[in-house]
Design a protein around this motif. Structure first.
Motif, mmCIF file in Angstrom:
data_model
loop_
_atom_site.group_PDB
_atom_site.id
_atom_site.type_symbol
_atom_site.label_atom_id
_atom_site.label_comp_id
_atom_site.label_asym_id
_atom_site.label_seq_id
_atom_site.Cartn_x
_atom_site.Cartn_y
_atom_site.Cartn_z
ATOM 1 N N ILE A 18 0.853 -1.196 0.000
ATOM 2 C CA ILE A 18 0.000 0.000 0.000
ATOM 3 C C ILE A 18 0.887 1.245 0.000
ATOM 4 O O ILE A 18 1.781 1.393 0.837
ATOM 5 C CB ILE A 18 -0.914 0.013 1.244
ATOM 6 C CG1 ILE A 18 -1.766 -1.267 1.311
ATOM 7 C CG2 ILE A 18 -1.802 1.265 1.249
ATOM 8 C CD1 ILE A 18 -2.757 -1.433 0.161
ATOM 9 N N ASN A 21 -0.486 7.053 -0.711
ATOM 10 C CA ASN A 21 -1.819 7.578 -1.013
ATOM 11 C C ASN A 21 -2.917 6.584 -0.662
ATOM 12 O O ASN A 21 -4.077 6.779 -1.011
ATOM 13 C CB ASN A 21 -1.912 7.967 -2.497
ATOM 14 C CG ASN A 21 -1.704 6.760 -3.413
ATOM 15 O OD1 ASN A 21 -1.396 5.646 -2.953
ATOM 16 N ND2 ASN A 21 -1.850 6.983 -4.711
ATOM 17 N N GLY A 22 -2.536 5.450 -0.011
ATOM 18 C CA GLY A 22 -3.535 4.468 0.405
ATOM 19 C C GLY A 22 -3.882 3.463 -0.669
ATOM 20 O O GLY A 22 -4.730 2.607 -0.454
ATOM 21 N N TRP A 56 -8.706 9.358 2.334
ATOM 22 C CA TRP A 56 -7.562 8.660 2.946
ATOM 23 C C TRP A 56 -6.982 9.573 4.017
ATOM 24 O O TRP A 56 -6.634 10.715 3.743
ATOM 25 C CB TRP A 56 -6.536 8.360 1.851
ATOM 26 C CG TRP A 56 -5.232 7.766 2.313
ATOM 27 C CD1 TRP A 56 -4.009 8.341 2.312
ATOM 28 C CD2 TRP A 56 -5.042 6.436 2.806
ATOM 29 N NE1 TRP A 56 -3.060 7.484 2.776
ATOM 30 C CE2 TRP A 56 -3.675 6.286 3.099
ATOM 31 C CE3 TRP A 56 -5.905 5.349 3.047
ATOM 32 C CZ2 TRP A 56 -3.127 5.102 3.605
ATOM 33 C CZ3 TRP A 56 -5.358 4.177 3.550
ATOM 34 C CH2 TRP A 56 -3.982 4.061 3.820
ATOM 35 N N GLU A 59 -3.767 6.697 7.114
ATOM 36 C CA GLU A 59 -3.692 5.360 7.708
ATOM 37 C C GLU A 59 -4.765 4.424 7.162
ATOM 38 O O GLU A 59 -4.532 3.253 6.942
ATOM 39 C CB GLU A 59 -3.879 5.440 9.227
ATOM 40 C CG GLU A 59 -2.590 5.682 9.975
ATOM 41 C CD GLU A 59 -2.844 5.774 11.472
ATOM 42 O OE1 GLU A 59 -3.775 5.094 11.961
ATOM 43 O OE2 GLU A 59 -2.125 6.541 12.127
ATOM 44 N N THR A 60 -5.931 4.998 6.983
ATOM 45 C CA THR A 60 -7.030 4.138 6.544
ATOM 46 C C THR A 60 -8.008 4.957 5.701
ATOM 47 O O THR A 60 -7.967 6.196 5.705
ATOM 48 C CB THR A 60 -7.746 3.512 7.773
ATOM 49 O OG1 THR A 60 -8.772 2.647 7.310
ATOM 50 C CG2 THR A 60 -8.388 4.579 8.648
ATOM 51 N N TRP A 61 -8.875 4.228 4.968
ATOM 52 C CA TRP A 61 -9.891 4.894 4.156
ATOM 53 C C TRP A 61 -11.136 5.164 4.990
ATOM 54 O O TRP A 61 -11.582 4.313 5.744
ATOM 55 C CB TRP A 61 -10.255 4.033 2.948
ATOM 56 C CG TRP A 61 -9.184 4.029 1.911
ATOM 57 C CD1 TRP A 61 -8.195 3.104 1.759
ATOM 58 C CD2 TRP A 61 -8.969 5.017 0.900
ATOM 59 N NE1 TRP A 61 -7.367 3.439 0.719
ATOM 60 C CE2 TRP A 61 -7.819 4.608 0.162
ATOM 61 C CE3 TRP A 61 -9.613 6.201 0.538
ATOM 62 C CZ2 TRP A 61 -7.317 5.346 -0.906
ATOM 63 C CZ3 TRP A 61 -9.115 6.922 -0.525
ATOM 64 C CH2 TRP A 61 -7.974 6.503 -1.235
#
Ligand SMILES: [Zn+2]
Ligand SMILES: [Zn+2]
Ligand SMILES: [Zn+2]
Ligand SMILES: [Zn+2]
Length: 298
Positions: A18, A21-22, A56, A59-61
């Motif tokens: 990953i 940019n996620g 994003w 760390e997470t969406w």
């Protein structure tokens, strides 16, 4: 635009990493959208594709809370609707996957077997000996009756013999399909199937079955009676040729001493086997001992 890049197999490791940019595989947002559009039916959230709403955070969406609440409400509502569709009018809850869904004159309804029985009349054979094309048959609706084969669903049609034209009785959609287009070999194994076919006066009087079922009767007979050497196993039989009334069957035993042989059955032999099959079905109905299997053909 441009077509999405192809990722060779050996680069799958990179592809899974990953990025900042996620997104995996160093994809840009535009590339990711183009790539994941090829599998819209897989790469979605509860059947929706809220791409513009995704953010994003490093760390997470994230999805907006309002949207996730909307999806939760939808999931709950869908569950309620499924439960409602499983509910019989008497309050009994049916199985998932629509086991109690019945096709009726007014569309699909959910009915437990006792309620289905109550809401439809039992067919007592009042059209026995009546031709399908007759006025009298056309005056009665099949869907007032319970299917005479499965006795679970309201009937959808008057089943009749295509060779003699006589009404056999009311059948539900699935039983009618099994009789008309299913494999005869398996249809004849259903409880009451042979007697249902014999509701045709022509078949009954001639002690026969529609031609469509003859091969299946002979096949079942050969499997019960044919053996190679002293092997006790039931072989598998299939018709490999049917010319000038003679049916050629190939029999195959799958035991360790596997063997294969053929057997020819003439037209008179077939007729005799079908007649024996009919007699056995009628004897079983009357509780008489079966006349016993016909002597092996040939
Ligand atoms: Zn019920
Ligand atoms: Zn049925
Ligand atoms: Zn018939
Ligand atoms: Zn064998």
């Amino acid at each position: 635009m441009g077509s999405p890049r192809r990722y060779p197999y050996e680069e799958w490791g990179d592809w899974r990493a990953i990025g900042g940019n996620g997104l995996p595989g160093g994809l840009t947002w535009e590339e990711f959208v183009a790539y994941s559009s090829q599998a819209r039916h897989l790469q979605n959230i509860a059947g929706t594709r809220p791409l513009q709403l995704l953010a994003w955070n490093g760390e997470t969406w994230l999805l907006p809370r309002a949207y996730t609440e909307f999806l939760d409400r939808w999931e709950q509502r869908e569950g309620e609707l499924v439960d409602q569709a499983r509910l019989c009018r008497c309050g009994a809850q049916g199985p998932y996957l629509g086991g109690w869904r019945r096709n009726t004159r007014t569309g699909y309804v959910t009915m437990c077997p006792p309620c289905a029985g109550e809401s439809s009349q039992l067919y007592t054979g009042h059209l026995r000996g009546v031709l399908y094309d007759a006025h009298r048959r056309r005056g009665t609706r099949a869907d007032d009756y319970l299917c005479r084969l499965c006795k679970q669903s309201p009937a959808a049609a008057w089943d009749h013999c295509h060779e003699h034209g006589y009404v056999r009785g009311p059948l539900c959609g699935s039983c009618n399909t099994r009789e008309g287009t299913g494999l005869p070999y398996y249809f004849l194994r259903l409880e009451g199937a042979a007697l249902h076919l014999l509701e045709c006066r022509g078949c009954l009087e001639q002690r026969t079955l529609p031609r469509r079922f003859h091969t299946a009767v002979v096949r079942a007979h050969l499997e019960q009676t044919e053996r190679h050497g002293r092997c006790p196993r039931e072989p598998y039989a299939r018709e490999v040729e049917h010319a000038h009334g003679v049916r050629r069957f190939e029999l195959e035993c799958s035991g360790w001493h596997a063997s294969r042989w053929t057997k020819d059955v003439t037209a008179p032999e077939t007729a005799a086997l079908v007649q024996a099959f009919v007699d056995a079905a009628l004897a079983a109905r009357e509780g008489r001992p079966s006349p016993g299997p016909a002597t092996a053909a040939g």
